[in-house]
Design an enzyme around this catalytic site. Sequence first.
Site, short mmCIF file in Angstrom:
data_model
loop_
_atom_site.label_atom_id
_atom_site.label_comp_id
_atom_site.label_asym_id
_atom_site.label_seq_id
_atom_site.Cartn_x
_atom_site.Cartn_y
_atom_site.Cartn_z
N ASP A 68 0.86 -1.29 -0.09
CA ASP A 68 0.01 -0.03 -0.01
C ASP A 68 0.74 1.29 -0.12
O ASP A 68 0.13 2.37 0.81
CB ASP A 68 -1.01 0.15 1.26
CG ASP A 68 -2.22 -0.86 0.80
OD1 ASP A 68 -2.60 -0.63 -0.33
OD2 ASP A 68 -3.01 -1.37 1.76
N ASP A 74 -7.61 -3.59 -4.39
CA ASP A 74 -7.39 -2.45 -3.90
C ASP A 74 -6.04 -1.95 -4.68
O ASP A 74 -5.78 -0.70 -4.34
CB ASP A 74 -7.19 -2.30 -2.12
CG ASP A 74 -7.96 -3.32 -1.60
OD1 ASP A 74 -8.46 -4.26 -2.21
OD2 ASP A 74 -8.16 -3.16 -0.37
N1 GLY Z 1 -7.25 -1.39 1.31
C1 GLY Z 1 -8.10 -1.80 2.40
C2 GLY Z 1 -9.49 -1.51 2.40
O1 GLY Z 1 -10.04 -0.93 1.65
O2 GLY Z 1 -10.26 -1.65 3.39
#
Ligand code: GLY
Length: 373
Positions: free
Chosen positions: A92, A153
């Site tokens: 991330d 994501d």
């Molecule tokens: N990227 C983790 C979420 O959207 O909760």
Amino acid sequence: MDRHPEWLHDAYRKSIRKIGAVSKKIGAGFPHVCLNGDYNCEDASFWTSGFWGGLLWLAFRETKEESLRELAEQIEQQLNVPLHDFYDIHHDVGFMYLPTAVANYRRTGNEASRRSGLIAASHLAGRFNLKGQFIRAWTDRVDPNSTGWAIIDCLMNLPLLFWAAQEDRDPRFRHIAVAHADTVLKHFVREDWTVPHIVSFDPETGEKIENLGGQGLGPDSAWSRGQAWAIYGFAIAARETGKREYATAAKNIANYFLSHLPEDRVPYWDFRTADKDKFVRDSTASACTASGLLELSALLDDETEQAFYDECALDILKGLYDNYADFSDRQDAILTKGTVSYPVNKHVNVPIIYGDYYFVEALAKLHGHPGLF
Ligand code: GLY
């Protein structure tokens, strides 16, 4: 619809004012969810640690208030710790370093910020599984079974690679982003234009094993925030590459999202949830989708289509403004009712920092300022 109705200005003005007020309390922290009115803060390595810095940059851009920029820079300093620690870093890094270090570099040309952005992009590129053509999610510390996992994501981390490719004049970053996006098109996107949260691959052979439910209802469900990540992520991939397949995916996933929204414009946590669980909403999915739709409409040649997605973005923002926004000092956050993960009952119907981020980012886009992703 009037592109600049009064409520839109009001929402933007009040949001910017609230960020300034709350900054006195939060300082250079890493707010995540707002419980009983107060934001709780996480470590710098947590995946949401870029959003408050992003909100500070959005507000600084509007107000030129130096204290906001100083806090954003203090946040960036702290984000260098997980970056260099390495073991705590994960996929991330786009969510973390685009709205902080890269935002700073784009504004000021700061060399140290550029270096942080490029190191973060190198981490992300280093997670690419050549056999499976995907960027691996999470780390063994989070889940030892995740070696072959890719998640929807992660499309939102790709802009960091597109930026690095341009900045470093090195197309290998872009090649990795495109390979990952192509894998998502092939293995995540279903015939009905929905996506699962997780796809599991054999990390040795690269063969797809199965879909997994993750934060959604199940392997065949349509987790609402996952659909939002896909809409925005494919829109950016289309913007950066000009590939029509990505714009087509963004449009069709958006059409599914829009045609399944309840009256108040905030989806249930999963579009396929049982009626008994429909009290669980996710305002973050709406905020992210609104900002993504503005990105999408800017890509389209057809004026009717453009107007349609612009109007849908405004319609969602109006739904949030009317039903889910709290500009008072009763709570630190702006939006109410986001949901982190209903399957594990984690932070259900509470304000979440990335809901605020994408809400304000979308409002800023409509006031002439581009987003930070
Ligand atoms: N990227 C983790 C979420 O959207 O909760």
